[in-house]
Design a protein around this motif. Sequence first.
Motif, PDB file in Angstrom:
ATOM      1  N   ILE A  23       0.851  -1.181   0.000  1.00  0.00           N
ATOM      2  CA  ILE A  23       0.000   0.000   0.000  1.00  0.00           C
ATOM      3  C   ILE A  23       0.893   1.239   0.000  1.00  0.00           C
ATOM      4  N   ARG A  24       0.332   2.378  -0.164  1.00  0.00           N
ATOM      5  CA  ARG A  24       1.110   3.596  -0.362  1.00  0.00           C
ATOM      6  C   ARG A  24       1.611   4.215   0.948  1.00  0.00           C
ATOM      7  N   VAL A  25       2.174   3.380   1.793  1.00  0.00           N
ATOM      8  CA  VAL A  25       2.838   3.827   3.013  1.00  0.00           C
ATOM      9  C   VAL A  25       4.238   3.223   2.982  1.00  0.00           C
ATOM     10  N   THR A  26       5.247   4.086   2.936  1.00  0.00           N
ATOM     11  CA  THR A  26       6.616   3.584   2.830  1.00  0.00           C
ATOM     12  C   THR A  26       7.215   3.281   4.198  1.00  0.00           C
ATOM     13  N   VAL A  27       8.205   2.433   4.162  1.00  0.00           N
ATOM     14  CA  VAL A  27       8.977   2.151   5.368  1.00  0.00           C
ATOM     15  C   VAL A  27       9.580   3.459   5.879  1.00  0.00           C
ATOM     16  N   GLY A  28      10.073   4.282   4.978  1.00  0.00           N
ATOM     17  CA  GLY A  28      10.665   5.557   5.363  1.00  0.00           C
ATOM     18  C   GLY A  28       9.690   6.464   6.092  1.00  0.00           C
ATOM     19  N   ALA A  29       8.433   6.452   5.677  1.00  0.00           N
ATOM     20  CA  ALA A  29       7.424   7.276   6.345  1.00  0.00           C
ATOM     21  C   ALA A  29       7.231   6.812   7.786  1.00  0.00           C
ATOM     22  N   ILE A  30       7.174   5.511   7.980  1.00  0.00           N
ATOM     23  CA  ILE A  30       6.991   4.965   9.327  1.00  0.00           C
ATOM     24  C   ILE A  30       8.203   5.279  10.194  1.00  0.00           C
ATOM     25  N   VAL A  31       9.388   5.069   9.661  1.00  0.00           N
ATOM     26  CA  VAL A  31      10.608   5.343  10.419  1.00  0.00           C
ATOM     27  C   VAL A  31      10.689   6.829  10.767  1.00  0.00           C
ATOM     28  N   GLY A  32      10.327   7.674   9.832  1.00  0.00           N
ATOM     29  CA  GLY A  32      10.331   9.113  10.092  1.00  0.00           C
ATOM     30  C   GLY A  32       9.377   9.506  11.203  1.00  0.00           C
ATOM     31  N   LEU A  33       8.210   8.897  11.222  1.00  0.00           N
ATOM     32  CA  LEU A  33       7.246   9.184  12.287  1.00  0.00           C
ATOM     33  C   LEU A  33       7.780   8.752  13.652  1.00  0.00           C
ATOM     34  N   VAL A  34       8.355   7.564  13.703  1.00  0.00           N
ATOM     35  CA  VAL A  34       8.918   7.074  14.965  1.00  0.00           C
ATOM     36  C   VAL A  34      10.061   7.996  15.411  1.00  0.00           C
ATOM     37  N   ALA A  35      10.907   8.401  14.473  1.00  0.00           N
ATOM     38  CA  ALA A  35      12.018   9.298  14.804  1.00  0.00           C
ATOM     39  C   ALA A  35      11.525  10.652  15.299  1.00  0.00           C
ATOM     40  N   SER A  36      10.336  11.043  14.868  1.00  0.00           N
ATOM     41  CA  SER A  36       9.751  12.320  15.301  1.00  0.00           C
ATOM     42  C   SER A  36       8.999  12.212  16.622  1.00  0.00           C
ATOM     43  N   TYR A  38       6.482   9.828  17.349  1.00  0.00           N
ATOM     44  CA  TYR A  38       5.169   9.190  17.315  1.00  0.00           C
ATOM     45  C   TYR A  38       5.270   7.761  17.850  1.00  0.00           C
ATOM     46  N   THR A  39       4.311   7.372  18.651  1.00  0.00           N
ATOM     47  CA  THR A  39       4.255   6.005  19.148  1.00  0.00           C
ATOM     48  C   THR A  39       3.552   5.130  18.106  1.00  0.00           C
ATOM     49  N   THR A  40       3.694   3.841  18.275  1.00  0.00           N
ATOM     50  CA  THR A  40       2.990   2.914  17.383  1.00  0.00           C
ATOM     51  C   THR A  40       1.488   3.163  17.455  1.00  0.00           C
ATOM     52  N   GLN A  41       0.996   3.410  18.638  1.00  0.00           N
ATOM     53  CA  GLN A  41      -0.438   3.655  18.825  1.00  0.00           C
ATOM     54  C   GLN A  41      -0.891   4.885  18.023  1.00  0.00           C
ATOM     55  N   LYS A  42      -0.119   5.961  18.063  1.00  0.00           N
ATOM     56  CA  LYS A  42      -0.468   7.166  17.305  1.00  0.00           C
ATOM     57  C   LYS A  42      -0.398   6.917  15.799  1.00  0.00           C
ATOM     58  N   ILE A  43       0.604   6.158  15.381  1.00  0.00           N
ATOM     59  CA  ILE A  43       0.739   5.842  13.948  1.00  0.00           C
ATOM     60  C   ILE A  43      -0.466   5.035  13.483  1.00  0.00           C
ATOM     61  N   LEU A  44      -0.896   4.081  14.287  1.00  0.00           N
ATOM     62  CA  LEU A  44      -2.051   3.257  13.909  1.00  0.00           C
ATOM     63  C   LEU A  44      -3.333   4.079  13.861  1.00  0.00           C
ATOM     64  N   LYS A  45      -3.428   5.118  14.668  1.00  0.00           N
ATOM     65  CA  LYS A  45      -4.590   6.006  14.585  1.00  0.00           C
ATOM     66  C   LYS A  45      -4.538   6.849  13.320  1.00  0.00           C
ATOM     67  N   MET A  46      -3.330   7.264  12.923  1.00  0.00           N
ATOM     68  CA  MET A  46      -3.164   8.053  11.706  1.00  0.00           C
ATOM     69  C   MET A  46      -3.427   7.222  10.451  1.00  0.00           C
ATOM     70  N   TYR A  47      -3.036   5.964  10.509  1.00  0.00           N
ATOM     71  CA  TYR A  47      -3.188   5.038   9.393  1.00  0.00           C
ATOM     72  C   TYR A  47      -3.972   3.820   9.879  1.00  0.00           C
ATOM     73  N   PRO A  48      -5.296   3.919   9.960  1.00  0.00           N
ATOM     74  CA  PRO A  48      -6.084   2.830  10.553  1.00  0.00           C
ATOM     75  C   PRO A  48      -6.022   1.512   9.776  1.00  0.00           C
ATOM     76  N   TYR A  49      -5.552   1.544   8.556  1.00  0.00           N
ATOM     77  CA  TYR A  49      -5.440   0.318   7.752  1.00  0.00           C
ATOM     78  C   TYR A  49      -4.121  -0.401   8.007  1.00  0.00           C
ATOM     79  N   LEU A  50      -3.249   0.173   8.837  1.00  0.00           N
ATOM     80  CA  LEU A  50      -2.027  -0.519   9.222  1.00  0.00           C
ATOM     81  C   LEU A  50      -2.275  -1.345  10.478  1.00  0.00           C
ATOM     82  N   GLU A  51      -1.407  -2.312  10.687  1.00  0.00           N
ATOM     83  CA  GLU A  51      -1.462  -3.160  11.869  1.00  0.00           C
ATOM     84  C   GLU A  51      -0.169  -2.990  12.667  1.00  0.00           C
TER      85      GLU A  51
END
Length: 76
Positions: A23-36, A38-51
């Motif tokens: 899907i159109r979510v890159t590994v880099g986007a996730i890593v960038g969010l964590v580096a900024s 964001y917790t996993t919980q916040k990321i999952l709220k931002m992208y509800p289709y992720l697990e």
Amino acid sequence: MENFDRIKFDPNVMGGKPTIRGIRVTVGAIVGLVASGYTTQKILKMYPYLEKEDVKQALQYAAWRADELEQPLDTV
């Protein structure tokens, strides 16, 4: 290569960058969010289709790539 079954590469999706399950979510986007911060919980709220496992594997993949040894080509 490790078993990264959720990391996909498709030249037609995000220019072939590693994505989560194609899907159109890159590994880099996730890593960038964590580096900024964001917790996993916040990321999952931002992208509800992720697990949760998607985020975990994105970080594992990034760590594996960062640890990969690259040898420079000899230039004469």
